[in-house]
Every structure is written in C-alpha cells, then in structure tokens.
Enzyme design. Structure first.
Site, short mmCIF file in Angstrom:
data_model
loop_
_atom_site.label_atom_id
_atom_site.label_comp_id
_atom_site.label_asym_id
_atom_site.label_seq_id
_atom_site.Cartn_x
_atom_site.Cartn_y
_atom_site.Cartn_z
N GLU A 9 9.43 8.88 -16.72
CA GLU A 9 8.05 9.33 -16.96
C GLU A 9 7.60 9.01 -18.38
O GLU A 9 6.46 8.59 -18.61
CB GLU A 9 7.93 10.84 -16.70
N SER A 49 14.34 22.17 -16.01
CA SER A 49 13.14 22.97 -16.22
C SER A 49 13.54 24.29 -16.86
O SER A 49 14.61 24.84 -16.56
CB SER A 49 12.46 23.21 -14.87
N HIS A 85 0.83 -1.22 0.00
CA HIS A 85 0.00 0.00 0.00
C HIS A 85 0.86 1.27 0.00
O HIS A 85 0.44 2.30 0.51
CB HIS A 85 -0.95 0.05 1.21
N LYS A 118 15.64 22.35 -10.77
CA LYS A 118 15.01 21.08 -11.11
C LYS A 118 15.90 20.11 -11.86
O LYS A 118 16.68 20.50 -12.72
CB LYS A 118 13.77 21.35 -11.97
#
Ligand code: ARG
Length: 458
Positions: A290, A277, A156, A283
């Site tokens: 992704e 970024s 979980h 970043k």
C-alpha cells in the site's frame, strides 16, 4: 553567514532573505560531487598553466582533506554557509590559505552546480539500473518456478482466460526491463560535461574542456555554454523514468493487495513484510504494497514540479533552478527504497497454488476454448460464440462449470459437442495449447524466459 559575493554590497543580507536563498540544507549531499568536480577543474587548470603545480597540489590535498574530515565526522556542514560550494571554498581557504582563493578561477557556481547535479544524477541512474536488475533476477527465478502454476487471467478484473503465474509475472518483467533500458538511454544522452561553461558565456581562460570532461568520465563537453548551465532535461527524463517505475510498482502492488485479500487468498505476504492492527487482533495488512502504491504520488509530484519550474525560465541560469533539488532527491530516495522493499516482499511471498488453480477452474475461463472447439468442428466462430453464450447461461442456472456439464446437457445446447470436448477445454489444455510467442503455454513461456535470461546476462 559566509558568502562568496559580499564585495559590492554595503548592507548585510536580511536574515529571512539569507535563509530563503540558502540551499546548504539540501545541497550538502553534493559534497563528494562538488569536490570531485573541483579536483578535475584544478588538475585541468594546472595542465593549462593557469595554476602552478604547487598550487594544484595544495588545492587537491585541501579538498581531499575536507572530504575525509566530513566523512569522518570531524567537520560538519552547517548552515552558516550559503551552499555546499561556499562551504568547500571557505574551508579550503581556511586550510591552505591563498592558493585556495584560486580554486574558482574560470568557473561559476552556475556551471559548478550544473556539474554537481549531473554527477549526482548519473550515479543515481546507475544505482537505479542495478536495483532494477536485482528485481528482474527475482522475477525471472519466480517465473522459472511457476510455469505450471495455473491461475485466472483477468480483463476488467473479471476472470477471462487461464494463464500461469510465470506468465503474469512475465508481464512485469517486460515493464521493468523497459525501465532498465530507459536508464541506459538517459545515461547516454546526459553524459556530456557542463563544466567550463562559466556563468553563461564560457571564459577567456584557455580551459581544456575536453580534458576536464574525460577526467570526470564524460563522453565529451557540452556544446553550448548557455544550455550547459540551464539544462535540466536529463533530470526531467530521469524523474519521468522514475515515475514509470513507480507506476509499474504501484500496479503490481495493487494486484498483490487484491491477491492477499480474504476473498482471493492467492498469496501469503511474509510476516516480516506485513503489519498488524492496534484494535483488530486478526489483521495482517499488506502495508508495504500500500505504501509503495501511495508513494507513487510524490514521485509524480516531483516530475510535475520540475517541469513547471522550468517552463518559464529565460536563458540562462535563474535562481528558480535551485528548486530542482529537494523534490528530485525525495523522488530518488523514494524509488530506491521502494525497489528494495518490493524486491524483498516478492522474494519472501508465498503463493497458494491450489487456490489459484481452483479459481482458474471456475468463472468460465475456458469459454473461449469451448467456442474454439466448435470452430474446429466446422461451426463458424460467430455462431460458436453464441452457442457457448447460451451454454454459459445454462451453467449459471445449474451452478456448474462448463466441464461439469454432462454430455447430454452439452448436446442439448448443440449436437456438435462430443466426448472429446472435456479434454479440449481442460485447464491444462487451455493453457498449454497457447503457444504463440508471448503466450502462457509452457514452451512459449520457456522461450521468453530464455530470451530474458540472455538479456540479464548480457
Ligand atoms: N544553490 C544554487 C543552485 O542550486 C547554486 C548556483 C548559484 N548560482 C547563482 N548564480 N546564484 O542553483
């Protein structure tokens, strides 16, 4: 417009119809397979005395020349041809004259395209197996390196019990191992040659289909000519297997994204596999993971598209089946790129062992072991579970881990606790005592690594 079938028509094809119908823009990737199949076909035709030796030689030479010229950039496949089959035949006739007109004897584009797709898919199945093998090798060497790198195991997405990084990676090893075995299954089941099925009902020429099949590396010929030209099951099986690979890569990507987050900081993705970024200078984003996760959708899409295309097709060939190509090619290209990039990302990624170990130490990952400790002292498991539950509550109030509680605090919950509890619930004990087959304890892990090494070497 160069078409193979103008004879019974009195009007030219409408321009839009021509382009809607044509497949050259995407089936040109079959050039090598188409030529390989045509060569096998004419070699067989000559053996069966349907063509003379001179005709066969001229055709083989012409076909080989076309292949070389296209690869050398001297000949371009343009959309003035309807499909790759028309391109090859028209160019052959241009080159060698009348003998070229005999290439298509005893053959239809239906069995021809069935063969091309099968040859192409068969190569892709083999290439995918190789890429999976590379990924498995990377995983196995990481597993060897990290049998003592402790980390929390989750259920979980909540800390559950401590494991090692080797154990976590080993779960993915098993998934990709099944993916690899699926490639072998598919290969075996699909490896029968459709050439010689003709349009749908075979042919009256005395073709030697067993011979053609053996020339092309097939186990033998397919046994029903209608099925031969309209079977794409193997492609659906392959797309299904590719979807499973993507599902596995996507789950793994998701974990890497979580591990790479500022909250977890378990891993550091190499700069070469991260992006920045345009506005936020701090970043460093896990874009590759992704994108792999994101591209899973289009591979599933190809599977669903082909299943849907095939579901209403009456026997035998129907033009709907031309739709088997674009999305399947896209899925094959996508998975190939994803496997390569993912492997590269893994090989260059570093792990923050200290952060992972610290994370395993809190979150009560040793609570099960604390209960097992009481069981070994004679407390029934259900009672032990409840005692440790109360202990955890008390720990939360005091903001302490179980092993940070002193013995009097432990005894206040249950007088069964003794000094030996600290050893029994230490991180090392929790992991190393788990020695059942498939568990994270070091000797169990080394056994799994050894089995998997044998698998890769076989
Ligand atoms: N481009 C076609 C396909 O991909 C080739 C087969 C054409 N056959 C036909 N009977 N029109 O399916």
């Amino acid at each position: 417009m160069a078409q193979l079938w103008g004879g019974r028509f009195t009007k030219a094809t409408d321009d839009l119809v021509y382009h809607f119908n044509a497949s050259i823009s995407f089936d040109k990737r079959f050039l090598d397979q188409d030529i390989e199949g045509s060569i096998a076909h004419v070699v067989m035709l000559e053996k069966q005395q349907i063509l003379t030796e001179e005709e066969k030689d001229a055709i083989v030479k012409g076909l080989t020349g076309i292949r070389e010229d296209v690869h050398a950039g001297k000949l371009t496949i343009t959309d003035e041809y309807e499909d790759v089959h028309s391109f090859v035949e028209a160019n052959l006739i241009d080159r060698i004259g009348d003998a070229g007109k005999k290439l298509h004897t005893g053959r239809s584009r239906n069995d021809q395209v069935a063969l091309d797709m099968k040859l192409y898919t068969r190569e892709q199945v083999e290439a995918t197996e190789e890429k999976l093998k590379d990924l498995l090798k990377t995983l196995l060497s990481m597993m060897e390196e990290h049998t003592e790198t402790y980390m929390p195991g989750f259920t979980h997405l909540q800390k559950a019990q401590p494991i090692t990084l080797a154990h976590h990676l080993g779960a993915y090893f098993e998934m990709f191992k099944r993916d690899l075995l699926r490639m072998r299954d598919i290969y075996k089941r699909m490896n029968y040659c459709p050439l010689g099925a003709g349009a749908l009902a075979g042919t009256t020429y005395p073709l030697d289909r067993v011979y053609t099949a053996s020339l092309l590396g097939f186990e033998g010929p397919t046994l029903n000519s209608m099925d031969s030209v309209s079977d794409r099951d193997y492609l659906i099986e392959f797309l299904n297997a590719l979807s499973l690979i993507m599902m596995h890569l996507s789950r793994f990507s998701e974990e890497i994204i979580i591990w790479n987050s500022n909250e977890y900081r378990f891993v550091e993705i190499d700069d070469a596999f991260s992006t920045g970024s345009s506005i936020m200078p701090q970043k460093k984003n896990p874009d590759i993971a992704e994108l792999v996760r994101g591209k899973t959708g289009r591979v599933y899409g190809a599977l669903m598209a082909l299943l849907t295309t095939m579901k209403g097709i009456p026997l035998a060939y129907n033009k709907d089946m031309q739709e088997d190509k674009e999305m399947a090619f896209d899925a094959m290209d996508t998975v190939s790129d994803c496997l390569t990039l993912f492997d590269g990302m893994l090989r260059t990624m570093s792990f923050r062992k200290d952060v992972m170990e610290k994370s395993a130490m809190n979150g009560f990952t040793n609570a099960t072991d604390a209960a097992d400790y009481l069981v070994k002292k004679g407390v029934p498991f259900r009672d032990a579970h409840s005692i440790i539950g109360r202990l955890v509550l008390s720990c939360i109030e005091k903001n302490k881990a179980i092993d940070e509680m002193d013995i009097s605090e432990l005894k206040a919950i249950s007088d069964v606790f003794d000094e030996d509890v600290y050893e029994a619930i230490s991180l090392k004990t929790c992991v190393e005592k788990r020695l059942t087959i498939g568990a994270p304890g070091k000797s169990a892990m080394l056994h799994a690594i050894e089995e998997n090494r044998k698998f890769l070497e076989a």
